[in-house]
Design a protein around this motif. Structure first.
Motif, mmCIF file in Angstrom:
data_model
loop_
_atom_site.group_PDB
_atom_site.id
_atom_site.type_symbol
_atom_site.label_atom_id
_atom_site.label_comp_id
_atom_site.label_asym_id
_atom_site.label_seq_id
_atom_site.Cartn_x
_atom_site.Cartn_y
_atom_site.Cartn_z
ATOM 1 N N ASP A 158 -10.595 -28.529 -7.567
ATOM 2 C CA ASP A 158 -11.094 -27.168 -7.445
ATOM 3 C C ASP A 158 -9.957 -26.166 -7.618
ATOM 4 O O ASP A 158 -8.838 -26.379 -7.149
ATOM 5 C CB ASP A 158 -11.772 -26.970 -6.084
ATOM 6 N N GLN A 159 -10.251 -25.064 -8.274
ATOM 7 C CA GLN A 159 -9.259 -24.033 -8.566
ATOM 8 C C GLN A 159 -8.568 -23.496 -7.317
ATOM 9 O O GLN A 159 -7.402 -23.094 -7.361
ATOM 10 C CB GLN A 159 -9.953 -22.891 -9.316
ATOM 11 N N LEU A 160 -9.266 -23.477 -6.181
ATOM 12 C CA LEU A 160 -8.702 -22.902 -4.957
ATOM 13 C C LEU A 160 -8.298 -23.948 -3.925
ATOM 14 O O LEU A 160 -8.197 -23.645 -2.735
ATOM 15 C CB LEU A 160 -9.704 -21.914 -4.337
ATOM 16 N N ASN A 161 -8.059 -25.158 -4.362
ATOM 17 C CA ASN A 161 -7.638 -26.198 -3.424
ATOM 18 C C ASN A 161 -6.311 -25.856 -2.750
ATOM 19 O O ASN A 161 -5.497 -25.092 -3.289
ATOM 20 C CB ASN A 161 -7.507 -27.546 -4.145
ATOM 21 N N HIS A 162 -6.093 -26.465 -1.590
ATOM 22 C CA HIS A 162 -4.902 -26.202 -0.780
ATOM 23 C C HIS A 162 -3.624 -26.608 -1.517
ATOM 24 O O HIS A 162 -3.627 -27.497 -2.375
ATOM 25 C CB HIS A 162 -5.001 -26.976 0.541
ATOM 26 N N TYR A 183 -11.350 -27.250 -12.247
ATOM 27 C CA TYR A 183 -12.634 -26.582 -12.461
ATOM 28 C C TYR A 183 -12.712 -25.297 -11.643
ATOM 29 O O TYR A 183 -12.068 -25.161 -10.600
ATOM 30 C CB TYR A 183 -13.814 -27.502 -12.140
ATOM 31 N N ARG A 184 -13.496 -24.342 -12.159
ATOM 32 C CA ARG A 184 -13.635 -23.048 -11.484
ATOM 33 C C ARG A 184 -14.173 -23.253 -10.070
ATOM 34 O O ARG A 184 -14.972 -24.153 -9.822
ATOM 35 C CB ARG A 184 -14.544 -22.118 -12.288
ATOM 36 N N HIS A 185 -13.741 -22.366 -9.181
ATOM 37 C CA HIS A 185 -14.033 -22.542 -7.754
ATOM 38 C C HIS A 185 -15.522 -22.747 -7.480
ATOM 39 O O HIS A 185 -16.357 -21.875 -7.795
ATOM 40 C CB HIS A 185 -13.514 -21.341 -6.961
ATOM 41 N N ASN A 186 -15.833 -23.908 -6.929
ATOM 42 C CA ASN A 186 -17.200 -24.263 -6.513
ATOM 43 C C ASN A 186 -18.223 -24.177 -7.649
ATOM 44 O O ASN A 186 -19.424 -24.080 -7.397
ATOM 45 C CB ASN A 186 -17.667 -23.376 -5.348
ATOM 46 N N ASP A 187 -17.750 -24.237 -8.887
ATOM 47 C CA ASP A 187 -18.633 -24.137 -10.051
ATOM 48 C C ASP A 187 -19.035 -25.550 -10.485
ATOM 49 O O ASP A 187 -18.312 -26.218 -11.233
ATOM 50 C CB ASP A 187 -17.920 -23.400 -11.183
ATOM 51 N N MET A 188 -20.200 -25.990 -10.033
ATOM 52 C CA MET A 188 -20.634 -27.354 -10.313
ATOM 53 C C MET A 188 -21.059 -27.545 -11.763
ATOM 54 O O MET A 188 -20.981 -28.657 -12.292
ATOM 55 C CB MET A 188 -21.768 -27.744 -9.364
ATOM 56 N N VAL A 205 -12.658 -36.718 -8.010
ATOM 57 C CA VAL A 205 -12.867 -35.294 -7.719
ATOM 58 C C VAL A 205 -12.303 -35.021 -6.332
ATOM 59 O O VAL A 205 -12.656 -35.712 -5.370
ATOM 60 C CB VAL A 205 -14.354 -34.893 -7.781
ATOM 61 N N VAL A 206 -11.419 -34.039 -6.231
ATOM 62 C CA VAL A 206 -10.815 -33.695 -4.945
ATOM 63 C C VAL A 206 -11.074 -32.224 -4.661
ATOM 64 O O VAL A 206 -10.909 -31.361 -5.529
ATOM 65 C CB VAL A 206 -9.299 -34.008 -4.933
ATOM 66 N N THR A 207 -11.503 -31.942 -3.434
ATOM 67 C CA THR A 207 -11.810 -30.560 -3.062
ATOM 68 C C THR A 207 -11.614 -30.334 -1.571
ATOM 69 O O THR A 207 -11.759 -31.259 -0.764
ATOM 70 C CB THR A 207 -13.271 -30.206 -3.438
ATOM 71 N N ASP A 208 -11.241 -29.105 -1.228
ATOM 72 C CA ASP A 208 -11.341 -28.686 0.171
ATOM 73 C C ASP A 208 -12.815 -28.703 0.556
ATOM 74 O O ASP A 208 -13.686 -28.440 -0.275
ATOM 75 C CB ASP A 208 -10.807 -27.259 0.340
ATOM 76 N N SER A 209 -13.096 -28.985 1.810
ATOM 77 C CA SER A 209 -14.482 -28.909 2.282
ATOM 78 C C SER A 209 -14.822 -27.496 2.718
ATOM 79 O O SER A 209 -15.919 -26.992 2.488
ATOM 80 C CB SER A 209 -14.699 -29.873 3.445
ATOM 81 N N LEU A 210 -13.847 -26.831 3.369
ATOM 82 C CA LEU A 210 -13.983 -25.449 3.838
ATOM 83 C C LEU A 210 -12.720 -24.715 3.418
ATOM 84 O O LEU A 210 -11.626 -25.066 3.853
ATOM 85 C CB LEU A 210 -14.159 -25.421 5.359
ATOM 86 N N PHE A 211 -12.861 -23.741 2.544
ATOM 87 C CA PHE A 211 -11.706 -23.081 1.948
ATOM 88 C C PHE A 211 -11.153 -22.028 2.904
ATOM 89 O O PHE A 211 -11.889 -21.181 3.425
ATOM 90 C CB PHE A 211 -12.095 -22.477 0.600
ATOM 91 N N SER A 212 -9.838 -22.084 3.099
ATOM 92 C CA SER A 212 -9.217 -21.355 4.202
ATOM 93 C C SER A 212 -9.077 -19.863 3.979
ATOM 94 O O SER A 212 -8.936 -19.107 4.941
ATOM 95 C CB SER A 212 -7.833 -21.946 4.491
#
Length: 424
Positions: A158-162, A183-188, A205-212
């Motif tokens: 995800d684009q906004l990952n930690h 990939y664009r933030h949360n863009d499935m 696929v790796v992603t934050d679950s809750l973006f800080s």
């Protein structure tokens, strides 16, 4: 994800990688140390049974009296008995977990976290940052350890990952085992297109679950659907949701009822657990691979025994005292009703825009007793999106929320709803 018998493709790849490591005499099993009051002794892992019982801890059904000035909560003596026992061992162990740093205290903590996350095993790290770096480094090593080295592993991030995920990916790319797709933030739809066009057979696929920074959730239901469609390994960084979301504090996967769709879950003990450290909840085979190929794990000293014991107590309290999660939900509802700012989680991003105005708001909040971190711009957030990052907790009160809203309203035009239509 292709299933062969009871195992999927990733299980088979990791098992092959472990066999290759063993054939090269690189397999490093953990050697548990069972600590007793009279010292310690080495034991086989099967014999080093943990004797910790979460029922020994007294927990509560609601908030207890406390002194805000001292920030002390009244908690019974029994809760800290294990901590007192742990203090006998000082600040040790003083070595890597694969040498002498893995004790029955660490095993108990790992077991409690694996149970919380509904995973087969768990690996403790020194921080959530170290956990992400160790895991992604290990994922990247799979390609180099397999006989078919010509094909890399495709990792979709995800684009906004930690930052810890990004740094882990940088290391994995440098080693040469992965190809990165952002990939664009949360863009499935974007993620689906990237996965469809990717011809590599090993996908992650790796992603934050809750973006800080924005307090928004990853679209877990959609991710689960795409996992079934494309057969990728789903890695979830649940740092900001563990203990806060889910009926038992299991995090975002539990909250959205898709725990079985998450293959590996990373978490931290420095946020809701109020301790220090990180962890990786996964299968036994993944744990074995990470403890060998995750350099930030292998070459770090294990957490001191008293810290492991304190973290175990925190896991017990956080999982049992569900009232804490209920109180957080109440504060979320109140904040949205009072300010009109959309609230989806305990992290509320109050975007003011101008950095100087944000600093002034932060200064007044500090003088009024609110410790709120101002996020002023790059590299954390884009230009002209300076914000106050509000974190609501179980010990905040309705009065706190009202005072907070009053101060924020001086710096931001609020559109307060005429009625509370919150669905939180």
């Amino acid at each position: 994800m292709e299933l062969i018998g009871e195992k999927n493709s990733w299980d088979l790849w990791v098992e092959e990688a472990l066999r290759n490591l063993e054939s090269k005499k690189m397999f490093l099993p953990l050697k548990p140390v069972k600590l007793t009051s009279s010292g310690h002794q080495y034991e086989d892992k099967d014999e080093a049974q943990t004797k910790f019982d979460q029922n020994e801890y007294e927990t509560f059904n609601g908030i207890q009296p406390w002194d805000r000035l001292a920030v002390q909560i009244s908690i019974p003596e029994s809760l800290f008995q294990q901590l007192k026992n742990a203090m006998e061992h000082g600040t040790g162990p003083r070595g890597s977990p694969v040498i002498c740093g893995y004790t029955n205290y660490h095993m108990a903590l790992e077991s409690s976290l694996a149970k919380l996350k509904k995973k087969e095993a768990c690996l403790l790290c020194n921080s959530g940052y170290a956990a992400n770096v160790a895991l992604i480094s290990a994922i990247g090593s799979v390609t180099t350890l397999l006989s078919e080295k010509e094909e890399k592993t495709a990792i979709f991030s995800d684009q906004l990952n930690h930052a810890s995920i990004i740094d882990g990916l940088t290391i994995a790319q440098r080693v040469g085992g992965v190809e990165l797709f952002v990939y664009r933030h949360n863009d499935m739809s974007h993620l689906d297109a990237l996965l469809t066009n990717c011809k590599m057979k090993r996908k992650v696929v790796v992603t934050d679950s809750l973006f800080s920074m924005d307090g928004d959730f990853a679209p877990m239901v959609e991710l689960a659907r795409l996992r079934k469609k494309h057969g990728f390994l789903l890695v979830l960084d649940d740092a900001h949701a563990t203990f806060v979301w889910g009926k038992n504090g299991g995090g975002v996967a539990e909250e959205f009822n898709c725990e079985n769709d998450v293959d590996i879950c990373v978490g931290t003990l420095s946020k809701a657990a109020s301790c220090l450290g990180g962890f990786i909840a996964c299968s036994k085979t993944w744990k074995q691979l990470i403890q060998i190929m995750g350099r930030s794990y292998l070459f770090s000293t294990a957490a001191p025994v008293p810290l492991a014991a304190a973290s175990y107590a925190s896991v017990t309290v956080a999982s049992k005292e569900s009232w804490r999660r209920i109180e957080i939900r109440k504060r979320m509802q109140e904040f949205q009703a009072l300010t009109g700012i959309p609230v989806t989680s305990q992290i509320v991003s109050v975007i003011i825009g101008d950095p100087d105005k944000t600093r002034r708001a932060n200064q007044e909040l500090l003088e009024s007793g609110f410790f709120i971190v101002p996020i002023l711009g790059p590299p954390i957030v884009p230009l002209n999106t300076a914000r106050l990052r509000v974190t609501l907790t179980a010990v905040h009160t309705t009065e706190d929320v009202e005072r907070l809203g009053t101060i924020i309203s001086k710096y931001l035009r609020l559109q307060i709803p005429t009625s509370n239509t919150s669905r939180l």
